[in-house]
Write an enzyme that holds these catalytic residues in place. Structure first.
Site, mmCIF file in Angstrom:
data_model
loop_
_atom_site.group_PDB
_atom_site.id
_atom_site.type_symbol
_atom_site.label_atom_id
_atom_site.label_comp_id
_atom_site.label_asym_id
_atom_site.label_seq_id
_atom_site.Cartn_x
_atom_site.Cartn_y
_atom_site.Cartn_z
ATOM 1 C CG HIS A 140 -1.844 -7.710 5.044
ATOM 2 N ND1 HIS A 140 -1.091 -6.467 4.402
ATOM 3 C CD2 HIS A 140 -1.922 -8.651 4.235
ATOM 4 C CE1 HIS A 140 -0.693 -6.995 3.312
ATOM 5 N NE2 HIS A 140 -0.993 -8.385 3.178
ATOM 6 C CB ILE A 159 -2.527 -14.630 -2.220
ATOM 7 C CG1 ILE A 159 -3.028 -15.654 -2.445
ATOM 8 C CG2 ILE A 159 -3.631 -13.543 -1.667
ATOM 9 C CD1 ILE A 159 -3.782 -16.698 -1.403
ATOM 10 N N GLY A 160 -2.455 -11.966 -4.494
ATOM 11 C CA GLY A 160 -3.272 -11.194 -5.498
ATOM 12 C C GLY A 160 -4.254 -10.247 -5.184
ATOM 13 C CE LYS A 161 -3.635 -8.999 0.904
ATOM 14 N NZ LYS A 161 -2.647 -9.855 0.748
ATOM 15 C CB SER A 162 -2.625 -5.097 -4.857
ATOM 16 O OG SER A 162 -2.230 -4.967 -3.471
ATOM 17 C CG ASP A 179 0.120 -2.938 2.689
ATOM 18 O OD1 ASP A 179 0.199 -4.369 2.525
ATOM 19 O OD2 ASP A 179 0.792 -2.293 3.214
ATOM 20 C CD GLU A 204 3.806 -3.429 -2.573
ATOM 21 O OE1 GLU A 204 4.836 -4.006 -2.420
ATOM 22 O OE2 GLU A 204 3.227 -2.970 -1.533
ATOM 23 N NE ARG A 245 -18.974 -28.213 -6.047
ATOM 24 C CZ ARG A 245 -18.962 -29.381 -6.890
ATOM 25 N NH1 ARG A 245 -18.381 -30.621 -6.690
ATOM 26 N NH2 ARG A 245 -19.456 -29.172 -8.317
#
Length: 314
Positions: A140, A159-162, A179, A204, A245
């Site tokens: 995925h 979470i905001g991948k697309s 997806d 999507e 960091r």
């Protein structure tokens, strides 16, 4: 176990079927290796890899033509007694004689022909079969080509991948798949990602629905396959968690036994994901070229401390 149908090979390699009376449907290739039956034509059938695609070039063809009729019958009988998936003649060569063709039809072994030179065809078919028959899993995530680096973006659903992928496409990068990513191990160093046929070129977006990237941004905004060079894991920001960091030590994730560099990217409002992913891709490319920014900073700090210590001692 991955398989490729002979029909697909004929279509992909543009092969001519010299035996149309033999049904090629149902014939499957299960390994990417091929065999040139030169030793078999000379009568040596020990360790004969009959299940491989058999390739006949000019050398084998000339030898077959030089044999007398009795020798031909004996060799052909032994050859076709094995379960051969198909025989391909290169350089537009055809069956060396009618006996060979008759026995091939009798044993339901397709005879195929290509215009390509033997070495060129062998290299092409092996490369293609290696990809098609490589070990494969589905994960995925979203796969994007960013400055030539294959970036696999993973994380929990929603979470905001697309959205990050869409912004990257808008900035001139190319989408491979959204997806579901099909990963294939084509070598000990390389994993190739591609899209399932059903979701190819689609993204999507929650609240909007399905978007066709190729139709909106053109053919230059998509590509079929891409090697996986970097994994970005998106996760919700945790104020109590310590995040790297400096990046002096690489973190890795593993797919199909191959280790790939992985960065955990915390998400919080106001962070420009596309810009950060771009920077990560360029930084990874720099490391491949021998420059490590974190190591450079560490060296500068060490040199500064050593210089200060020397001055104090004086």
């Amino acid at each position: 176990m991955a398989v490729v149908t002979l029909s697909k090979i004929i279509e992909k390699m543009k092969l001519k079927n010299l035996t149309p009376e033999v049904d090629v449907k149902g014939i499957k290739i299960t390994q990417p290796d091929i065999n040139r039956p030169a030793l078999q034509m000379a009568g040596y059938f020990e360790h004969f890899e009959a299940t491989r695609l058999q390739i006949i070039g000019y050398v084998e063809y000339s030898y077959m033509q030089s044999m007398d009729e009795e020798r031909k019958k004996a060799i052909y009988t032994e050859l076709f007694s094995h379960d051969i998936p198909a025989i391909v003649f290169c350089r537009e060569l055809e069956a060396p004689d009618e006996l060979f063709r008759q026995m091939a039809v009798e044993h339901k072994v397709p005879l195929l022909m290509t215009k390509k030179a033997t070495s060129a065809f062998m290299a092409e078919i092996i490369r293609w079969l290696n990809v098609k028959l490589a070990p494969c899993i589905s994960v995925h995530g979203v796969l994007v080509d960013v400055y030539g680096e294959g970036v696999l973006i993973t994380g929990e659903s929603g979470i905001g991948k697309s959205e990050a992928a869409l912004e990257l496409v808008k900035r001139g990068h190319r989408l491979v798949t959204d997806d579901v990513v099909e990963l294939r191990k084509v070598s000990d160093d390389t994993i190739i990602g591609s899209a399932p046929d059903i979701t190819k070129n689609f993204i999507e977006l929650r609240g909007i629905g399905i978007v066709d990237i190729k139709a909106l941004f053109g053919v230059a905004s998509v590509r079929d396959t891409q090697s996986i060079d970097l994994v970005i894991k998106l996760e919700d920001w945790d104020k109590d968690k310590e995040y790297d960091r400096l990046g002096l030590e690489e973190e890795y994730t593993e797919y199909l036994g191959n280790k790939i560099v992985c960065h955990n990217l915390p998400i919080r409002p106001g962070r420009n994901l596309a810009l950060i992913i771009e920077a990560a891709a360029v930084n990874q490319r720099q490391k491949k070229m021998g420059y490590n920014a974190a190591q450079e900073l560490y060296s500068r700090v060490q040199n500064s401390l050593n210089q200060k210590r020397d001055e104090d001692e004086q």
